[in-house]
Design a protein around this motif. Sequence first.
Motif, PDB file in Angstrom:
ATOM      1  N   PHE A  46       0.921  -1.074  -0.125  1.00 37.37           N
ATOM      2  CA  PHE A  46       0.102   0.103  -0.049  1.00 37.37           C
ATOM      3  C   PHE A  46       0.839   1.213   0.023  1.00 37.37           C
ATOM      4  N   VAL A  47       0.762   2.133  -1.108  1.00 37.23           N
ATOM      5  CA  VAL A  47       1.709   3.124  -1.249  1.00 37.23           C
ATOM      6  C   VAL A  47       0.674   4.420  -1.355  1.00 37.23           C
ATOM      7  N   ARG A  48       1.174   5.541  -0.470  1.00 38.18           N
ATOM      8  CA  ARG A  48       0.400   6.683  -0.628  1.00 38.18           C
ATOM      9  C   ARG A  48       1.277   7.459  -1.845  1.00 38.18           C
ATOM     10  N   TRP A  49       0.927   7.223  -3.165  1.00 40.32           N
ATOM     11  CA  TRP A  49       1.500   7.924  -4.118  1.00 40.32           C
ATOM     12  C   TRP A  49       1.298   9.357  -4.213  1.00 40.32           C
ATOM     13  N   ARG A  77      -7.850  -5.387   2.717  1.00 43.16           N
ATOM     14  CA  ARG A  77      -6.957  -4.262   3.460  1.00 43.16           C
ATOM     15  C   ARG A  77      -6.721  -3.197   2.747  1.00 43.16           C
ATOM     16  N   LEU A  78      -6.305  -3.629   1.418  1.00 41.80           N
ATOM     17  CA  LEU A  78      -5.860  -2.427   0.487  1.00 41.80           C
ATOM     18  C   LEU A  78      -6.902  -1.355   0.154  1.00 41.80           C
ATOM     19  N   GLN A  79      -8.043  -2.146  -0.113  1.00 45.34           N
ATOM     20  CA  GLN A  79      -9.229  -1.073  -0.293  1.00 45.34           C
ATOM     21  C   GLN A  79      -9.789  -0.365   0.890  1.00 45.34           C
ATOM     22  N   THR A  80      -9.620  -1.047   2.280  1.00 44.63           N
ATOM     23  CA  THR A  80      -9.948  -0.424   3.202  1.00 44.63           C
ATOM     24  C   THR A  80      -8.992   0.807   3.370  1.00 44.63           C
ATOM     25  N   MET A  81      -7.702   0.674   3.295  1.00 48.21           N
ATOM     26  CA  MET A  81      -6.596   1.651   3.781  1.00 48.21           C
ATOM     27  C   MET A  81      -7.006   2.797   2.455  1.00 48.21           C
ATOM     28  N   TYR A  82      -7.036   2.445   1.437  1.00 43.09           N
ATOM     29  CA  TYR A  82      -7.330   3.464   0.144  1.00 43.09           C
ATOM     30  C   TYR A  82      -8.450   4.254   0.412  1.00 43.09           C
ATOM     31  N   GLY A  83      -9.573   3.641   1.036  1.00 42.23           N
ATOM     32  CA  GLY A  83     -10.928   4.489   1.273  1.00 42.23           C
ATOM     33  C   GLY A  83     -10.445   5.490   2.354  1.00 42.23           C
ATOM     34  N   LEU A  84      -9.899   5.098   3.345  1.00 42.72           N
ATOM     35  CA  LEU A  84      -9.847   5.850   4.481  1.00 42.72           C
ATOM     36  C   LEU A  84      -8.832   7.044   3.917  1.00 42.72           C
ATOM     37  N   ALA A  85      -7.688   7.006   3.274  1.00 40.93           N
ATOM     38  CA  ALA A  85      -6.945   7.934   2.906  1.00 40.93           C
ATOM     39  C   ALA A  85      -7.646   8.827   1.939  1.00 40.93           C
ATOM     40  N   SER A  98      -7.051   3.667  11.201  1.00 41.31           N
ATOM     41  CA  SER A  98      -8.516   3.337  11.704  1.00 41.31           C
ATOM     42  C   SER A  98      -9.311   2.609  10.788  1.00 41.31           C
ATOM     43  N   GLY A  99     -10.279   1.640  11.415  1.00 43.15           N
ATOM     44  CA  GLY A  99     -10.998   0.722  10.606  1.00 43.15           C
ATOM     45  C   GLY A  99     -10.240  -0.650  10.199  1.00 43.15           C
ATOM     46  N   GLY A 100     -10.813  -1.585  10.420  1.00 42.15           N
ATOM     47  CA  GLY A 100     -10.062  -2.876  10.058  1.00 42.15           C
ATOM     48  C   GLY A 100      -9.639  -3.275  11.490  1.00 42.15           C
TER      49      GLY A 100
END
Length: 944
Positions: free
Chosen positions: A323-326, A443-451, A459-461
């Motif tokens: 997971f990268v914050r591009w 997990r990737l979808q969750t973190m992307y949505g939070l970002a 948060s979440g998960g």
Amino acid sequence: MIIQPSGLPSFRPLPIASQNVSRQCRLLILLLHILSLSPALLGIIYNIKAAYDVPNRDAGGPLVLGNTQTDYWVANLWCVLAGYWSWTLSTSMIRRWLYHYEIINAIFRLITLMALNWSISAYLQNLQDPITIWMSASGVLLVGTLLKLTLASNPKYSRKADAESDLRLHSKSTIVRVLVLPLFFVTCCTLWATIYEIGKVEYRSSELMEGVQLDTTIQTKQLVLVMSSWTEQGRQRRQAMRETTLQWLPNDSYRFVLGKPPSASAQMKYGQLIVQESSENHDMLIVPSSDIEQDKSHKVLEALRWASSVDYEYLIKTEDDMFVRWDLLTSELIALGPKAEYWRGLAYRNMPPSDDSKLAMNTDYGMPILPAYTSGSLYVISHDVADWITRAKTVVRYIARDDQNLAVWLFGHTIKPIHDPRIQENEVCEDDLLAMRVGGGDRLQTMYGLAKQGRSQCSGGPAIRSCSVCYPCHKRSDDWRSYNLECDPVKGITLHNQPLVTKIADQTVKDQLEKSRLGENDAWIIPNVLSQRTSVYSDNDWDLIYWVCWTSDPSTFTDRHWRALELVWIHQPRAVIFMISNTLSTDFFKDYISRGYKIHVVHIDKENLLNWHWYFGPGTLDWLQNWERWENESFFYWHLTDYVRLYLLYSYGGTYMDMDALWLRAPPDPNLEFIGSDYSSVWSDREWTLNDKNLYLPQGLMRFKRGWTLFREMAESSFSSYAYDPKCFNCHGPKAITSYVREHRAPLEAANFTILPRHVLYPASYLEIYKYLLPNPKAEAELKSLESWNIHLFGKMTNSLDIQPGSIIDVLFKRFDLGRHHPNGSWQIMGPSQHLYHTGTWLDAPPGRFQGLDTIYIRGDLTEARLEIEIAYGELQVGTQPWKDRTTHSQQEINKLLNQLTYSPSSELVTKGGRDLLVVRVVSGNKVQEAKIEVIIPAPQRLI
């Protein structure tokens, strides 16, 4: 007459006229004859077009095992050969048929031959490989030509039986000239091209992409290479990234990198899926390397070679499970701008080679320690760094781990990786992470949505309580230090204990501190003076900064502590003192401020230290966050002082001094960086002292420019919740800094780290300092004889002792006193009656400066005054300007002028020696005072 047999020259004119063929039939026969070349000509045209179309065909990533440009050029050679054989065969048959048959029958047979030629050529086009197509066509024509020659040389089919021997001889000549030589030439060319392609450019993506650039209008100019694989899991990960984090990137700025199929079964199972995936997304790159994990380094190298033809500034390599914050990473690189020799990632240093047999390195790699490298989970390199690797002319060595291999490829270059702990290799979570490994697409979808929503990434998960490497572990379930790791906030991760391996010495002793950007990464602590990262004096006037600490009750601030501050201003009136305290009020020093002196109280407590980011890294941050855990320990505030001085000198620079350090004179060289030394009388200290004489380095007085690495590394090592010993009084002071300097002394001293002789700052040891407080009839003479800049009272040893009249310290205090307790309007000029003009040692002031015990200053409360100075023979300067009488408005201002006076004797006095008279006159209101100073210029010594 013997009739000569007709041969089969390749392009001999048709003997149609000799057969009484009409003009119309001649044209028809010529047209049919030319048609024999048509399949080959069309094949040549198609192959040329296909060869030039290869880059466009593969612009989104080459298809699996596609035909290269070399394939099409080699196929053209076979096309030419097929056309040549088709032409010679049709020529021979036309001559034969016109000789043996009527014109109509000959034309009919010729039409049949052309139809057969076209039909076979069309059938062979079903084959996929262009070389195979035209090799097969040439083979059919070869067989046809051999059959024709066999029949032509058989007497049964020849009208001239007596010419049998000549025909056979001619047939052999034709086979060599028409068949063998052309076939040999084309076969050799094909073999050479095939060997070259396999050995050098076996379906190399860089060849396919030649002339095709990524979209150079992309503002970021960042190329992302994502390592993936020929697996179902890899396919799912690629799709998950396309649907989430890669939405932050332009389509043409990234490529998924795969190697060749790892096995025939993988080719059959996933080949068509990958072809379809590449066609749909145009973001895949297949390089000429195995796709197995052990050959990953080769795959990365081939991807870098492909990237050499692309216009980019930074290349980012990552994995398909990250997971990268591009959005954050690319914006940081845009703000950074083009930079050469750039290499950034989660850095490791002094790491031994892996013992894992699957990841073992070549046996001929003799180094016991790997060069510093960055984690392969994600790293950033500039274009020039990638070029160094791909254009290297040395033997390429491969290690299974591509991240370590990158360091091996770059070994010998001066570039060092920039450590970025925001890149993590495991599934952990911190709010400021740039990249971390994730367990799956959900997990990737969750973190992307939070970002995307601007919420915390953690948060979440499921809650992740593990402590990220190089992050503070306060209130976390574990500590990465328990895995034998230590982390330098600048240099990166290493092993804490490596008993069998010698670490590679790092010659870097100063850090390049991040520049302050007020309002972004910095804020004022004292407006327009001191910020969280620097001060207005830290760069050009760092020698004016003095740091002192006070953590006791204000009632314990005695006369000797006031005098310690006054001695700073007497010898350096321009000094700016920062009092770091948790007990003193901001107006505690208002009397000095009203006289023009600069002193600021900086309040420290847990909240302020954390808010100001006054910590070096995860260790010191943990220590501060656990403030309540240590606060009630006996030595906490001593240790807090030890910690604060390390941070202040590292971040701001200047002079740190204990409140019992008494200045006799200012250091003559404003650029000298130094620490004092003393001798320990404790035998057990020898295990950490500098030499066999028990020389150690007290921290009671130090002066340095900002950025020295030793302060950061000492603090992170000593002040860490994992290693901190609250019951060891000396572990975080002299023992810590002496041990560090002992290990790194050579590079430190090479960078102008100066260890002063003992007598310069500590003329008496802590066991003998009490004598300076006792009455001494020779006190004044002994004070004058001291070749010291400072007297340290070792407060723990002398705080309970009185300064007795007639002692050395008593004489010092009487000589130097700013008159804090003098009534308003009471002042006087203080200075020597005589001053010896001479050139002293490096410890003394420059000739003509009135410093040390010869300091001229005003004692008492003086506001507006007129300063007038007269000299009999010599000259006076203030700084670099000639002296002019002037009006001052504070005690600090007049003392600053007096402190900067420089006397220069006349040429006659320099030649012969003699005496000069300096008169200092101060006029304030109705009061006038003057001091007469006799300046003695020794006569130059003459050689006898």
